[in-house]
Design a protein around this motif. Structure first.
Motif, PDB file in Angstrom:
ATOM      1  N   SER A  57      -2.017  -4.776  -0.691  1.00  0.00           N
ATOM      2  CA  SER A  57      -1.438  -4.713   0.644  1.00  0.00           C
ATOM      3  C   SER A  57      -0.520  -5.878   0.964  1.00  0.00           C
ATOM      4  CB  SER A  57      -2.559  -4.659   1.694  1.00  0.00           C
ATOM      5  OG  SER A  57      -3.358  -5.837   1.618  1.00  0.00           O
ATOM      6  N   THR A  70       3.654  -6.149   4.330  1.00  0.00           N
ATOM      7  CA  THR A  70       2.897  -5.555   3.235  1.00  0.00           C
ATOM      8  C   THR A  70       3.713  -5.558   1.957  1.00  0.00           C
ATOM      9  OG1 THR A  70       3.703  -3.372   3.904  1.00  0.00           O
ATOM     10  CG2 THR A  70       1.557  -4.035   4.726  1.00  0.00           C
ATOM     11  N   ARG A 126       6.004  -8.040  12.023  1.00  0.00           N
ATOM     12  CA  ARG A 126       5.817  -7.377  10.734  1.00  0.00           C
ATOM     13  C   ARG A 126       7.182  -7.005  10.158  1.00  0.00           C
ATOM     14  NH1 ARG A 126       0.952  -4.356  10.148  1.00  0.00           N
ATOM     15  NH2 ARG A 126       2.022  -3.322   8.429  1.00  0.00           N
ATOM     16  N   ASP A 166       7.933  -5.176   7.546  1.00  0.00           N
ATOM     17  CA  ASP A 166       8.063  -3.774   7.176  1.00  0.00           C
ATOM     18  C   ASP A 166       8.275  -2.886   8.396  1.00  0.00           C
ATOM     19  OD1 ASP A 166       5.530  -4.814   7.616  1.00  0.00           O
ATOM     20  OD2 ASP A 166       4.522  -3.106   6.721  1.00  0.00           O
ATOM     21  N   GLN A 167       7.732  -3.276   9.554  1.00  0.00           N
ATOM     22  CA  GLN A 167       7.946  -2.495  10.765  1.00  0.00           C
ATOM     23  C   GLN A 167       9.368  -2.668  11.299  1.00  0.00           C
ATOM     24  OE1 GLN A 167       4.819  -3.581  13.490  1.00  0.00           O
ATOM     25  NE2 GLN A 167       3.260  -2.379  12.388  1.00  0.00           N
ATOM     26  N   ASP A 212       3.845   1.826   5.536  1.00  0.00           N
ATOM     27  CA  ASP A 212       2.793   0.911   5.141  1.00  0.00           C
ATOM     28  C   ASP A 212       2.572   0.991   3.643  1.00  0.00           C
ATOM     29  OD1 ASP A 212       2.389   0.055   7.692  1.00  0.00           O
ATOM     30  OD2 ASP A 212       0.724   1.400   8.102  1.00  0.00           O
ATOM     31  N   LYS A 213       2.493  -0.156   3.007  1.00  0.00           N
ATOM     32  CA  LYS A 213       2.376  -0.187   1.562  1.00  0.00           C
ATOM     33  C   LYS A 213       1.076   0.475   1.096  1.00  0.00           C
ATOM     34  CE  LYS A 213       3.071  -3.259  -2.370  1.00  0.00           C
ATOM     35  NZ  LYS A 213       3.266  -4.639  -2.821  1.00  0.00           N
ATOM     36  N   GLU A 214       0.039   0.417   1.959  1.00  0.00           N
ATOM     37  CA  GLU A 214      -1.237   1.013   1.569  1.00  0.00           C
ATOM     38  C   GLU A 214      -1.149   2.526   1.380  1.00  0.00           C
ATOM     39  OE1 GLU A 214      -0.633  -0.969   4.082  1.00  0.00           O
ATOM     40  OE2 GLU A 214      -2.309  -2.279   4.593  1.00  0.00           O
ATOM     41  N   THR A 215      -0.127   3.152   1.976  1.00  0.00           N
ATOM     42  CA  THR A 215      -0.008   4.608   1.884  1.00  0.00           C
ATOM     43  C   THR A 215       0.763   5.053   0.660  1.00  0.00           C
ATOM     44  OG1 THR A 215       2.079   4.662   3.129  1.00  0.00           O
ATOM     45  CG2 THR A 215       0.028   4.708   4.413  1.00  0.00           C
TER      46      THR A 215
END
Length: 375
Positions: A120, A330, A360, A362-363, A369-372
């Protein structure tokens, strides 16, 4: 002197420096350290090399060396962040500020590759816990610096008598990418330059006592760095980016009222160099150091700069107290901000003074989101 390759990877740079500067090297037996192993094992007069695969093996090897070596030995440790959880207690036991016995004769440099592929965030929280404990922390950002800073870490550990931590983002320094590097600067030259600098410093100040901050300044200058902190960009910048690692954004600062401050030695914090480097009319400080897994908690450098701006030394130089914003992501910040379209979109969003103190990346850039993401 044996011929050195003109193009190397960051991991080969670490191995070349350790082969020249250390007496014993501990290296993680992992694929990305193959270049490190090769450089260590092919060197003339090579150091003793110990390969480890787990944190338990690492701790056991370090303790055995500390306990058994009675002469002045330079130990270089080169591992990924996944192996270091048990090392800080060992350092504190043998080298901590409050120990009541002589420190070991073994000087230790710890070079850590932080990996974030598939995770993450680039987590450096554990690295900075060494800084909290009082150990010097530096961070290379190019293959050239991986070679140079590994030498600097080993020399600094020998000079200060305490372990030195040298960490880098392995995402940004791919173990399979080769870069042109000057590897002809031997550590002996750096050491000799440092000794001369130290002698001159003592003569000019008329005092034999030197603080650790001053020691780091002298070592950095001996290693061809101008200071423990360096600034590039506009002399009247209102927005200044700050990081420990070099995020390669300086090339995009031309014709903007922005600047970039890189901290070369993080502990002890070079407060005087930071204050001297910042433009007097700076209004916003943007911290670019990833160290958490987006827990919405401010990190080390943010808190450090808040403390600096409360000091009398700061008040006497600057027009007003700047606002501080910390950037979390992330994604690996140096990879993203090295691309001009992303950098200018980021700059447009971060420069206004009404930006919150925690954002953030990335936002702002509209990334998922990197987790996805499936790897």
């Amino acid at each position: 002197m044996a011929s050195r390759p003109l193009r190397i990877t960051a991991f080969e740079g670490i191995g070349l420096a350790a082969s020249e500067s250390s007496d014993i090297s501990i290296v993680e037996n992992k694929f990305m350290f193959l270049g490190t192993h090769a450089c260590l094992e092919s060197s003339i007069g090579k150091p003793k090399v110990i390969k480890v695969q787990t944190g338990e093996e690492l701790v056991k090897s370090v303790v055995e060396i500390i306990e058994n070596e009675k002469s002045n030995i330079r130990l270089a440790i080169m591992v990924s962040a996944s192996l270091i959880s048990g090392i800080l207690p060992v350092f504190n036991k043998y080298y901590g500020e409050n120990i009541n016995r002589p420190r070991p004769s073994v000087s230790i440099s710890l070079t850590v590759a932080i990996e974030s592929f598939g995770s993450s965030a680039l987590k450096s929280t554990e690295i900075l816990s060494f800084a909290d404990a009082g150990y010097t922390v530096i961070s290379p950002s190019t293959p050239q610096e991986c070679f140079d800073y590994t030498q600097i870490a080993i020399i600094t550990a020998s000079v200060t008598g305490a372990p030195v931590i040298n960490y880098f983002d392995s995402d940004n320094l791919n173990f399979g990418a080769w870069y042109q590097v000057n590897t002809t600067g031997p550590s002996k030259c750096i050491t000799e330059s440092y000794i001369r600098n130290r002698e001159d410093f003592i003569k000019s100040n008329g005092d034999s006592s030197i603080t650790r901050s001053q020691e780091m300044e002298l070592i950095m200058k001996a290693a061809y760095r101008s200071s423990t902190a360096s600034y590039i960009g506009s002399p009247i910048a209102e927005t200044v980016f700050v990081s420990i690692s070099d995020y390669d954004i300086g090339v995009w600062l031309d014709n903007t009222s922005t600047g970039y401050l890189r901290i070369h030695a993080y502990r002890p914090l070079p407060t005087d160099a930071i204050i001297a480097s910042l433009p007097k009319n700076v209004k916003r400080i943007v911290i670019l150091e990833q160290e958490s897994d987006l827990a919405e908690v401010h990190g080390h450098i943010y808190r450090d700069f808040q403390a600096i701006f409360k000091s009398q030394a700061f008040i006497s130089k600057f027009e007003s107290t700047p606002l501080v914003t910390e950037v979390q992501s992330t994604y690996s910040i140096p990879i993203i901000l090295s691309h001009p379209p992303y950098f200018f979109q980021f700059l447009e969003n971060i420069a206004p003074l009404n930006v919150s103190s925690l954002v953030r990346l990335d936002q702002i850039l509209g990334f998922p989101d990197k987790e996805t993401i499936e790897y």
